[in-house]
Design a protein around this motif. Structure first.
Motif, PDB file in Angstrom:
ATOM      1  N   GLY A  22       0.809  -1.215   0.000  1.00  0.00           N
ATOM      2  CA  GLY A  22       0.000   0.000   0.000  1.00  0.00           C
ATOM      3  C   GLY A  22       0.843   1.265   0.000  1.00  0.00           C
ATOM      4  O   GLY A  22       0.501   2.255  -0.647  1.00  0.00           O
ATOM      5  N   VAL A  23       1.962   1.225   0.713  1.00  0.00           N
ATOM      6  CA  VAL A  23       2.877   2.372   0.745  1.00  0.00           C
ATOM      7  C   VAL A  23       3.494   2.577  -0.630  1.00  0.00           C
ATOM      8  O   VAL A  23       3.578   3.704  -1.126  1.00  0.00           O
ATOM      9  N   ARG A  24       3.896   1.482  -1.259  1.00  0.00           N
ATOM     10  CA  ARG A  24       4.473   1.599  -2.611  1.00  0.00           C
ATOM     11  C   ARG A  24       3.462   2.202  -3.576  1.00  0.00           C
ATOM     12  O   ARG A  24       3.807   3.056  -4.400  1.00  0.00           O
ATOM     13  N   LEU A  25       2.194   1.780  -3.475  1.00  0.00           N
ATOM     14  CA  LEU A  25       1.161   2.356  -4.323  1.00  0.00           C
ATOM     15  C   LEU A  25       0.989   3.845  -4.001  1.00  0.00           C
ATOM     16  O   LEU A  25       0.859   4.669  -4.913  1.00  0.00           O
ATOM     17  N   GLY A  26       1.017   4.191  -2.735  1.00  0.00           N
ATOM     18  CA  GLY A  26       0.879   5.587  -2.337  1.00  0.00           C
ATOM     19  C   GLY A  26       1.964   6.462  -2.928  1.00  0.00           C
ATOM     20  O   GLY A  26       1.691   7.559  -3.443  1.00  0.00           O
ATOM     21  N   ILE A  27       3.187   6.000  -2.895  1.00  0.00           N
ATOM     22  CA  ILE A  27       4.309   6.758  -3.458  1.00  0.00           C
ATOM     23  C   ILE A  27       4.108   6.979  -4.952  1.00  0.00           C
ATOM     24  O   ILE A  27       4.307   8.081  -5.464  1.00  0.00           O
ATOM     25  N   ILE A  28       3.677   5.945  -5.638  1.00  0.00           N
ATOM     26  CA  ILE A  28       3.427   6.055  -7.078  1.00  0.00           C
ATOM     27  C   ILE A  28       2.292   7.040  -7.353  1.00  0.00           C
ATOM     28  O   ILE A  28       2.403   7.885  -8.245  1.00  0.00           O
ATOM     29  N   CYS A  29       1.209   6.926  -6.604  1.00  0.00           N
ATOM     30  CA  CYS A  29       0.064   7.821  -6.813  1.00  0.00           C
ATOM     31  C   CYS A  29       0.447   9.272  -6.573  1.00  0.00           C
ATOM     32  O   CYS A  29       0.024  10.166  -7.319  1.00  0.00           O
ATOM     33  N   ILE A  30       1.237   9.514  -5.548  1.00  0.00           N
ATOM     34  CA  ILE A  30       1.680  10.878  -5.260  1.00  0.00           C
ATOM     35  C   ILE A  30       2.539  11.400  -6.409  1.00  0.00           C
ATOM     36  O   ILE A  30       2.317  12.502  -6.914  1.00  0.00           O
ATOM     37  N   LYS A  31       3.510  10.604  -6.836  1.00  0.00           N
ATOM     38  CA  LYS A  31       4.409  11.032  -7.921  1.00  0.00           C
ATOM     39  C   LYS A  31       3.661  11.285  -9.223  1.00  0.00           C
ATOM     40  O   LYS A  31       3.999  12.197  -9.970  1.00  0.00           O
ATOM     41  N   GLN A  32       2.648  10.470  -9.485  1.00  0.00           N
ATOM     42  CA  GLN A  32       1.930  10.587 -10.750  1.00  0.00           C
ATOM     43  C   GLN A  32       0.664  11.432 -10.656  1.00  0.00           C
ATOM     44  O   GLN A  32      -0.040  11.611 -11.643  1.00  0.00           O
ATOM     45  N   ILE A  34      -2.127  10.799  -9.047  1.00  0.00           N
ATOM     46  CA  ILE A  34      -3.362  10.006  -9.102  1.00  0.00           C
ATOM     47  C   ILE A  34      -4.154  10.267  -7.819  1.00  0.00           C
ATOM     48  O   ILE A  34      -3.658  10.008  -6.724  1.00  0.00           O
ATOM     49  N   PRO A  35      -5.368  10.787  -7.931  1.00  0.00           N
ATOM     50  CA  PRO A  35      -6.155  11.126  -6.739  1.00  0.00           C
ATOM     51  C   PRO A  35      -6.593   9.903  -5.930  1.00  0.00           C
ATOM     52  O   PRO A  35      -6.840   8.823  -6.487  1.00  0.00           O
ATOM     53  N   VAL A  36      -6.702  10.100  -4.635  1.00  0.00           N
ATOM     54  CA  VAL A  36      -7.174   9.048  -3.733  1.00  0.00           C
ATOM     55  C   VAL A  36      -8.555   8.566  -4.178  1.00  0.00           C
ATOM     56  O   VAL A  36      -8.841   7.370  -4.122  1.00  0.00           O
ATOM     57  N   THR A  37      -9.392   9.484  -4.623  1.00  0.00           N
ATOM     58  CA  THR A  37     -10.740   9.087  -5.043  1.00  0.00           C
ATOM     59  C   THR A  37     -10.704   8.091  -6.204  1.00  0.00           C
ATOM     60  O   THR A  37     -11.536   7.187  -6.261  1.00  0.00           O
ATOM     61  N   ASP A  38      -9.736   8.221  -7.099  1.00  0.00           N
ATOM     62  CA  ASP A  38      -9.602   7.259  -8.192  1.00  0.00           C
ATOM     63  C   ASP A  38      -9.214   5.881  -7.669  1.00  0.00           C
ATOM     64  O   ASP A  38      -9.717   4.858  -8.137  1.00  0.00           O
ATOM     65  N   VAL A  39      -8.325   5.859  -6.684  1.00  0.00           N
ATOM     66  CA  VAL A  39      -7.907   4.585  -6.082  1.00  0.00           C
ATOM     67  C   VAL A  39      -9.096   3.957  -5.354  1.00  0.00           C
ATOM     68  O   VAL A  39      -9.322   2.747  -5.455  1.00  0.00           O
ATOM     69  N   CYS A  40      -9.880   4.787  -4.658  1.00  0.00           N
ATOM     70  CA  CYS A  40     -11.075   4.296  -3.958  1.00  0.00           C
ATOM     71  C   CYS A  40     -12.029   3.618  -4.926  1.00  0.00           C
ATOM     72  O   CYS A  40     -12.523   2.512  -4.658  1.00  0.00           O
ATOM     73  N   GLU A  41     -12.290   4.289  -6.023  1.00  0.00           N
ATOM     74  CA  GLU A  41     -13.213   3.745  -7.022  1.00  0.00           C
ATOM     75  C   GLU A  41     -12.671   2.459  -7.637  1.00  0.00           C
ATOM     76  O   GLU A  41     -13.415   1.499  -7.844  1.00  0.00           O
ATOM     77  N   SER A  46     -13.158   2.740   0.864  1.00  0.00           N
ATOM     78  CA  SER A  46     -13.291   4.117   1.337  1.00  0.00           C
ATOM     79  C   SER A  46     -11.964   4.871   1.242  1.00  0.00           C
ATOM     80  O   SER A  46     -10.885   4.276   1.138  1.00  0.00           O
ATOM     81  N   ARG A  47     -12.059   6.191   1.346  1.00  0.00           N
ATOM     82  CA  ARG A  47     -10.866   7.038   1.382  1.00  0.00           C
ATOM     83  C   ARG A  47     -10.017   6.698   2.613  1.00  0.00           C
ATOM     84  O   ARG A  47      -8.797   6.692   2.542  1.00  0.00           O
ATOM     85  N   THR A  48     -10.691   6.400   3.709  1.00  0.00           N
ATOM     86  CA  THR A  48      -9.980   6.041   4.936  1.00  0.00           C
ATOM     87  C   THR A  48      -9.100   4.817   4.715  1.00  0.00           C
ATOM     88  O   THR A  48      -7.951   4.779   5.166  1.00  0.00           O
ATOM     89  N   ALA A  49      -9.629   3.823   4.012  1.00  0.00           N
ATOM     90  CA  ALA A  49      -8.856   2.609   3.728  1.00  0.00           C
ATOM     91  C   ALA A  49      -7.638   2.932   2.874  1.00  0.00           C
ATOM     92  O   ALA A  49      -6.526   2.445   3.146  1.00  0.00           O
ATOM     93  N   VAL A  50      -7.819   3.750   1.862  1.00  0.00           N
ATOM     94  CA  VAL A  50      -6.710   4.089   0.965  1.00  0.00           C
ATOM     95  C   VAL A  50      -5.629   4.870   1.718  1.00  0.00           C
ATOM     96  O   VAL A  50      -4.435   4.568   1.591  1.00  0.00           O
ATOM     97  N   TYR A  51      -6.033   5.846   2.520  1.00  0.00           N
ATOM     98  CA  TYR A  51      -5.049   6.598   3.304  1.00  0.00           C
ATOM     99  C   TYR A  51      -4.291   5.674   4.257  1.00  0.00           C
ATOM    100  O   TYR A  51      -3.075   5.814   4.427  1.00  0.00           O
ATOM    101  N   ALA A  52      -4.980   4.726   4.861  1.00  0.00           N
ATOM    102  CA  ALA A  52      -4.335   3.772   5.768  1.00  0.00           C
ATOM    103  C   ALA A  52      -3.340   2.894   5.005  1.00  0.00           C
ATOM    104  O   ALA A  52      -2.252   2.604   5.503  1.00  0.00           O
ATOM    105  N   TRP A  53      -3.692   2.474   3.798  1.00  0.00           N
ATOM    106  CA  TRP A  53      -2.755   1.692   2.960  1.00  0.00           C
ATOM    107  C   TRP A  53      -1.525   2.522   2.649  1.00  0.00           C
ATOM    108  O   TRP A  53      -0.399   2.061   2.777  1.00  0.00           O
TER     109      TRP A  53
END
Length: 76
Positions: A22-32, A34-41, A46-53
């Motif tokens: 989840g951290v690796r995905l977070g780093i990629i999303c930040i660099k690129q 990619i909004p959290v809402t897109d990952v949620c969908e 939920s957004r809470t789950a994605v932020y926790a990942w």
């Protein structure tokens, strides 16, 4: 339109355990940008789950791990 990630959140993600999927995905999303809402969908969570990942505070369930691993490989 996404406003991006807060610098304090980016710092937290970068300081997190990069061995966690989840951290690796977070780093990629930040660099690129990619909004959290897109990952949620994409994962149907939920957004809470994605932020926790992204912060490594919760593990990715088996249900999502294969899909996430493929996504991380694709986005790298």
């Amino acid at each position: 339109m996404s406003k991006g990630y807060a610098s304090s959140f980016i710092d937290e993600v970068n300081a997190s355990d990069k061995s966690k999927l989840g951290v690796r995905l977070g780093i990629i999303c930040i660099k690129q940008g990619i909004p959290v809402t897109d990952v949620c969908e994409f994962f149907g969570v939920s957004r809470t789950a994605v932020y926790a990942w992204f912060l490594g505070k919760s593990s990715v369930s088996e249900k999502h791990s294969d899909k996430m691993e493929k996504l991380v490989q694709k986005l790298r």
